[in-house]
Design a protein around this motif. Structure first.
Motif, PDB file in Angstrom:
ATOM      1  N   GLY A 251       0.791  -1.227   0.000  1.00 26.57           N
ATOM      2  CA  GLY A 251       0.000   0.000   0.000  1.00 26.57           C
ATOM      3  C   GLY A 251       0.819   1.269   0.000  1.00 26.57           C
ATOM      4  O   GLY A 251       0.275   2.369  -0.087  1.00 26.57           O
ATOM      5  N   GLY A 252       2.139   1.162   0.098  1.00 28.43           N
ATOM      6  CA  GLY A 252       2.978   2.354   0.034  1.00 28.43           C
ATOM      7  C   GLY A 252       3.626   2.726   1.342  1.00 28.43           C
ATOM      8  O   GLY A 252       3.826   1.891   2.232  1.00 28.43           O
ATOM      9  N   ARG A 253       3.931   4.018   1.478  1.00 35.05           N
ATOM     10  CA  ARG A 253       4.723   4.500   2.612  1.00 35.05           C
ATOM     11  C   ARG A 253       3.967   4.452   3.940  1.00 35.05           C
ATOM     12  O   ARG A 253       4.575   4.565   5.005  1.00 35.05           O
ATOM     13  N   HIS A 254       2.647   4.318   3.898  1.00 34.80           N
ATOM     14  CA  HIS A 254       1.859   4.267   5.128  1.00 34.80           C
ATOM     15  C   HIS A 254       1.335   2.859   5.387  1.00 34.80           C
ATOM     16  O   HIS A 254       0.215   2.670   5.861  1.00 34.80           O
ATOM     17  N   SER A 255       2.143   1.865   5.083  1.00 35.11           N
ATOM     18  CA  SER A 255       1.704   0.473   5.239  1.00 35.11           C
ATOM     19  C   SER A 255       1.447   0.120   6.700  1.00 35.11           C
ATOM     20  O   SER A 255       0.674  -0.776   7.007  1.00 35.11           O
ATOM     21  N   GLY A 256       2.126   0.824   7.617  1.00 31.10           N
ATOM     22  CA  GLY A 256       1.990   0.503   9.033  1.00 31.10           C
ATOM     23  C   GLY A 256       2.845  -0.672   9.467  1.00 31.10           C
ATOM     24  O   GLY A 256       2.812  -1.086  10.628  1.00 31.10           O
ATOM     25  N   ARG A 257       3.628  -1.218   8.524  1.00 31.11           N
ATOM     26  CA  ARG A 257       4.485  -2.352   8.817  1.00 31.11           C
ATOM     27  C   ARG A 257       5.944  -1.949   8.638  1.00 31.11           C
ATOM     28  O   ARG A 257       6.252  -0.816   8.269  1.00 31.11           O
ATOM     29  N   ILE A 258       6.845  -2.855   8.924  1.00 30.94           N
ATOM     30  CA  ILE A 258       8.261  -2.620   8.668  1.00 30.94           C
ATOM     31  C   ILE A 258       8.453  -2.630   7.157  1.00 30.94           C
ATOM     32  O   ILE A 258       8.174  -3.626   6.490  1.00 30.94           O
ATOM     33  N   ASP A 259       8.920  -1.510   6.595  1.00 34.09           N
ATOM     34  CA  ASP A 259       9.058  -1.417   5.143  1.00 34.09           C
ATOM     35  C   ASP A 259      10.493  -1.062   4.764  1.00 34.09           C
ATOM     36  O   ASP A 259      11.408  -1.096   5.592  1.00 34.09           O
ATOM     37  N   TYR A 260      10.681  -0.722   3.502  1.00 35.84           N
ATOM     38  CA  TYR A 260      12.013  -0.434   2.949  1.00 35.84           C
ATOM     39  C   TYR A 260      12.056   1.052   2.586  1.00 35.84           C
ATOM     40  O   TYR A 260      11.254   1.523   1.778  1.00 35.84           O
ATOM     41  N   TYR A 261      12.995   1.786   3.166  1.00 32.61           N
ATOM     42  CA  TYR A 261      13.068   3.238   2.991  1.00 32.61           C
ATOM     43  C   TYR A 261      14.286   3.603   2.150  1.00 32.61           C
ATOM     44  O   TYR A 261      15.400   3.141   2.412  1.00 32.61           O
ATOM     45  N   VAL A 262      14.060   4.449   1.145  1.00 34.62           N
ATOM     46  CA  VAL A 262      15.146   4.906   0.267  1.00 34.62           C
ATOM     47  C   VAL A 262      15.172   6.425   0.273  1.00 34.62           C
ATOM     48  O   VAL A 262      14.136   7.076   0.093  1.00 34.62           O
ATOM     49  N   GLN A 263      16.354   6.981   0.469  1.00 32.01           N
ATOM     50  CA  GLN A 263      16.527   8.432   0.463  1.00 32.01           C
ATOM     51  C   GLN A 263      17.604   8.808  -0.551  1.00 32.01           C
ATOM     52  O   GLN A 263      18.689   8.234  -0.549  1.00 32.01           O
ATOM     53  N   ILE A 264      17.270   9.764  -1.403  1.00 32.31           N
ATOM     54  CA  ILE A 264      18.211  10.250  -2.412  1.00 32.31           C
ATOM     55  C   ILE A 264      18.661  11.639  -1.996  1.00 32.31           C
ATOM     56  O   ILE A 264      17.857  12.577  -1.911  1.00 32.31           O
ATOM     57  N   GLN A 265      19.959  11.773  -1.737  1.00 37.57           N
ATOM     58  CA  GLN A 265      20.490  13.049  -1.272  1.00 37.57           C
ATOM     59  C   GLN A 265      21.932  13.202  -1.763  1.00 37.57           C
ATOM     60  O   GLN A 265      22.766  12.318  -1.512  1.00 37.57           O
TER      61      GLN A 265
ATOM     62  N   LEU B 150      10.708  -9.022  11.870  1.00 38.39           N
ATOM     63  CA  LEU B 150      10.053  -7.991  12.672  1.00 38.39           C
ATOM     64  C   LEU B 150       8.555  -7.930  12.420  1.00 38.39           C
ATOM     65  O   LEU B 150       7.767  -7.766  13.361  1.00 38.39           O
ATOM     66  N   ASN B 151       8.147  -8.047  11.159  1.00 35.72           N
ATOM     67  CA  ASN B 151       6.718  -7.990  10.858  1.00 35.72           C
ATOM     68  C   ASN B 151       5.960  -9.138  11.513  1.00 35.72           C
ATOM     69  O   ASN B 151       4.844  -8.951  12.009  1.00 35.72           O
ATOM     70  N   TYR B 152       6.552 -10.313  11.513  1.00 36.05           N
ATOM     71  CA  TYR B 152       5.909 -11.442  12.169  1.00 36.05           C
ATOM     72  C   TYR B 152       5.834 -11.206  13.679  1.00 36.05           C
ATOM     73  O   TYR B 152       4.788 -11.400  14.308  1.00 36.05           O
ATOM     74  N   LEU B 153       6.931 -10.752  14.231  1.00 35.54           N
ATOM     75  CA  LEU B 153       7.008 -10.534  15.672  1.00 35.54           C
ATOM     76  C   LEU B 153       6.032  -9.445  16.135  1.00 35.54           C
ATOM     77  O   LEU B 153       5.341  -9.594  17.145  1.00 35.54           O
ATOM     78  N   PHE B 154       5.962  -8.339  15.375  1.00 41.20           N
ATOM     79  CA  PHE B 154       5.158  -7.198  15.792  1.00 41.20           C
ATOM     80  C   PHE B 154       3.680  -7.311  15.410  1.00 41.20           C
ATOM     81  O   PHE B 154       2.816  -6.818  16.127  1.00 41.20           O
ATOM     82  N   PHE B 155       3.403  -7.913  14.248  1.00 39.96           N
ATOM     83  CA  PHE B 155       2.051  -7.825  13.702  1.00 39.96           C
ATOM     84  C   PHE B 155       1.357  -9.160  13.427  1.00 39.96           C
ATOM     85  O   PHE B 155       0.137  -9.235  13.468  1.00 39.96           O
ATOM     86  N   ASP B 156       2.120 -10.203  13.129  1.00 35.72           N
ATOM     87  CA  ASP B 156       1.508 -11.430  12.621  1.00 35.72           C
ATOM     88  C   ASP B 156       1.473 -12.575  13.621  1.00 35.72           C
ATOM     89  O   ASP B 156       0.675 -13.501  13.471  1.00 35.72           O
ATOM     90  N   GLU B 157       2.336 -12.540  14.601  1.00 37.76           N
ATOM     91  CA  GLU B 157       2.395 -13.640  15.557  1.00 37.76           C
ATOM     92  C   GLU B 157       1.126 -13.658  16.408  1.00 37.76           C
ATOM     93  O   GLU B 157       0.709 -12.618  16.949  1.00 37.76           O
TER      94      GLU B 157
END
Length: 236
Positions: A98-112, A222-229
């Protein structure tokens, strides 16, 4: 003979140049006068995000995730900040269901520019409940976590662990606990940094996909531990 067009899934020097100039001219008048440069940079970023979504769909459930839902706004929230610069000095996106507001552990990329671009993922600003779950897992069953983050490929690509660490032992754990270094962590976020040269390579999107694939087991952990277990029922 025709020249093959540049890949739409690549960033060009003009995008980094825009971000450098924005740092020196971080005010609304300049931004509006250079809006076409920002729009061009965002178009390039969208191409990269689209390519990353396609590649990651092979190992992540991202079928309903749109490019626009992954990209962060360049406008800063300055309501409670002493720094009143209205714009961020980077372009960023996050990949999750669903994007940046998935509410789960996601993958973050920053271009600077200035060799400050990075891919990162992991435990960042967890809730007290999730931090307690993490510490309990470290205390009871640390082997799975260590197998992931101490694997050779993982350590080679993500040598940098970021995040807040307690100076003392957390409540309920002794200072001589064999995993006290992990238990003291309030955050455990891993980063892979990219040089400006890396960012401008035609295969940069594919490199991001490779990095996400490497860190996926940690995100899954982390997702399993925090949200799915599922909580085990209490028997009396």
């Amino acid at each position: 003979m025709t020249t093959k067009p540049a890949s739409k899934a690549a960033l060009t020097a003009s995008t980094l140049d825009f971000l450098r100039d924005l740092v020196e001219n971080n005010h609304r008048e300049w931004f509006q006068a250079n809006r076409n440069r920002y729009d061009a940079a965002k178009t390039e970023l969208c191409g990269v995000v689209e390519r990353v979504l396609v590649g990651m769909s092979e190992f992540e459930p991202l079928a309903k995730t749109a490019v626009k839902d992954c990209i962060f706004r360049i406008n800063r929230d300055i309501r409670f900040s002493k720094d009143k610069a209205p714009y961020k000095s980077n372009l960023a996106f996050a990949i999750g269901p669903g994007g940046r507001h998935s509410g789960r552990i996601d993958y973050y990329v920053q271009i600077q520019p200035g060799n400050q671009s990075f891919l990162g993922a992991g435990m960042w600003q967890p809730t007290p409940t999730n931090l307690a779950k993490f510490r309990q897992e470290v205390d009871y069953n640390v082997d799975e976590l260590k197998e992931i983050i101490e694997a050779d490929e993982f350590k080679a690509y993500f040598p940098e662990a970021s995040g807040e660490v307690m100076k003392t032992s957390p409540k309920g754990y002794s200072a001589d606990h064999p995993e006290i270094e992990l238990l003291r962590r309030k955050e455990l976020f891993f980063i892979h940094r990219y040089s400006d040269k890396d960012v401008l390579k035609p295969n940069f999107a594919d490199e991001l996909i490779r990095g996400c694939r490497i860190i996926k087991p940690y995100c899954d952990f982390l997702n399993y531990l925090f949200f799915d277990e599922k909580e085990e029922p209490v028997t009396l």
